[in-house]
Design a protein around this motif. Structure first.
Motif, short mmCIF file in Angstrom:
data_model
loop_
_atom_site.label_atom_id
_atom_site.label_comp_id
_atom_site.label_asym_id
_atom_site.label_seq_id
_atom_site.Cartn_x
_atom_site.Cartn_y
_atom_site.Cartn_z
N HIS A 224 0.82 -1.21 0.00
CA HIS A 224 0.00 0.00 0.00
C HIS A 224 0.85 1.26 0.00
CE1 HIS A 224 -2.51 -3.22 1.84
NE2 HIS A 224 -3.41 -2.70 1.04
N GLU A 225 2.05 1.14 0.55
CA GLU A 225 3.00 2.26 0.58
C GLU A 225 4.39 1.72 0.30
OE1 GLU A 225 2.92 5.32 3.77
OE2 GLU A 225 1.44 3.99 4.72
N VAL A 226 5.27 2.62 -0.13
CA VAL A 226 6.68 2.28 -0.31
C VAL A 226 7.50 3.28 0.49
CG1 VAL A 226 8.59 2.05 -1.95
CG2 VAL A 226 6.28 1.30 -2.59
N LEU A 227 8.39 2.75 1.32
CA LEU A 227 9.26 3.59 2.16
C LEU A 227 10.70 3.35 1.75
CD1 LEU A 227 9.90 5.40 4.59
CD2 LEU A 227 9.63 3.38 6.07
N VAL A 228 11.34 4.39 1.25
CA VAL A 228 12.74 4.28 0.83
C VAL A 228 13.62 4.51 2.06
CG1 VAL A 228 14.55 5.19 -0.68
CG2 VAL A 228 12.18 5.04 -1.51
N SER A 229 14.33 3.48 2.47
CA SER A 229 15.05 3.54 3.75
C SER A 229 16.22 4.51 3.76
CB SER A 229 15.53 2.14 4.14
OG SER A 229 16.33 1.58 3.12
N LYS A 230 16.67 4.92 2.57
CA LYS A 230 17.76 5.90 2.49
C LYS A 230 17.26 7.33 2.74
CE LYS A 230 20.69 3.29 -0.74
NZ LYS A 230 21.21 3.24 -2.13
N ASP A 231 15.94 7.52 2.70
CA ASP A 231 15.34 8.85 2.89
C ASP A 231 15.06 9.06 4.38
OD1 ASP A 231 13.65 11.09 3.05
OD2 ASP A 231 12.78 10.69 1.07
N GLU A 232 15.98 9.73 5.05
CA GLU A 232 15.89 9.87 6.51
C GLU A 232 14.63 10.59 6.96
OE1 GLU A 232 19.41 11.37 8.34
OE2 GLU A 232 20.74 9.96 7.28
#
Length: 351
Positions: A224-232
């Motif tokens: 449902h969502e995407v979280l880019v782990s490099k984006d603090e």
């Protein structure tokens, strides 16, 4: 015990390619089932075993523990399956059946050592190791043969026998339910199955990845969502908000950024990293009474539950079908993360 010679593909040494070879299969015993193998998935564990990455390989190694096939013969004591049935065999072909874990249907934790589908001492052929599904047929005790729902695509069902149960089991054990916010870290062979299962369980699924370009595919698979782990900044927005995190990263990595995502009293389960983890700050679990746990495949009962769940929700793995002659190229592509999301061998190509 009488044996039969069958065709297979295996490696004679850690530095050699997989090649055609002949192996011995035991005759069908009272409680045994003989399976004509139609499809076999390619797991990263196969590559580790062939290349002796875990330092325990005995050669020749014939890999393959994501086996789909048809029953062609049953022992006279078998009542669970009949000739013609579509069946599967996963990572185990035997266990002691008497220890506490076995009695709890947790054969993967057998205290006397489960017999794995390949590269385990064979209880039936003295001095030999077990050989896996990169072969034309296999003989397995009926307790370790699984029923495949008829509505599932045969080839797409093969990776369910390892990748499927590896991700289903922790979601099931930690009782992920409708409305939970579930993170799945890593979109590979395991991660893509985790997304599908968590979605089918009714969770709000967040794909956590280092690669923004994987976002579109993650949503196609059910995120449902995407979280880019490099984006603090984006990571901070999700702090203390997850009910459960499934971590499929296959190598040692920084844990602290992911631990910060968990709510109080929640769990991150590791299913990918079987090597040393990087040190993490104890305060990140102490402060929220958070848990880091691990999970290994599933027992036979739970694997059947997973397959039935897949039948009910029409879940299979996203695969690329290959011929056996292309297996060495496939290994290189898996190592390079160049597959969406699992290779499956069409075993007709061996016959």
């Amino acid at each position: 015990m009488a044996t039969t010679t069958v065709k297979a593909y295996g490696a004679a040494a850690a530095t050699e390619d997989l090649k055609p070879l002949d192996i011995q299969r035991r005759a069908v015993g009272t409680a045994d089932i003989k399976i004509d193998i139609t499809y076999c998935g390619v797991c990263h564990s196969d590559i580790h075993a062939v290349r002796n990455d875990w330092k325990g390989s005995k050669y020749p190694v014939v890999p393959g523990h994501e086996i789909i096939g048809r029953v062609v013969e049953v022992g006279n004591g078998v009542h669970s399956h009949k000739v013609g049935d579509l069946v599967g065999v996963g990572c185990m072909v035997d266990s002691c059946q008497t220890c506490s874990p076995c009695k709890q249907d947790l054969e993967q934790f057998c205290e006397n050592g489960a017999t794995f589908t390949y590269n385990s001492p064979d209880k039936h052929i003295e001095g030999k190791e077990t050989y896996g599904g990169y072969s034309t047929s296999v003989v397995v005790n009926e307790k370790f043969v699984l029923r495949i729902p008829k509505n599932l695509d045969e080839a797409g069902a093969a990776p369910l026998l390892c990748a499927g149960v590896t991700t289903f089991s922790p979601l099931n054990h930690w009782k992920v339910k409708k409305g939970d916010k579930v993170g799945v870290i890593g979109l590979g062979g395991l991660g893509h199955m985790g997304v599908k299962f968590a979605n089918a369980m009714g969770a709000h699924v967040v794909m956590i990845t280092t690669s923004p370009e994987k976002g579109k595919d993650a949503k196609r698979l059910g995120a449902h969502e995407v979280l880019v782990s490099k984006d603090e900044e984006e990571m901070k927005k999700h702090h203390n908000s997850f009910d459960f995190i499934l971590n499929t990263i296959p190598v040692g990595h920084e844990m602290d950024p992911y631990l910060a995502l968990l709510k109080i009293d929640t769990t991150m389960v590791l299913v990918g990293a079987v090597e040393a983890l990087k040190p993490f700050h104890g305060g990140n679990i102490i402060a929220g009474r958070k848990r880091i746990a691990g999970s290994l495949i599933g027992g036979i009962k739970e694997t059947q539950e997973m397959l039935d769940f897949c039948g009910e929700h029409n879940i299979t793995s996203d695969i690329e079908l290959i011929d056996i002659k292309d297996i060495n190229t496939a290994y290189e592509r898996v190592t390079d993360n160049d597959v969406k999301y699992r290779f499956v061998i069409d075993m007709k190509s061996l016959k």
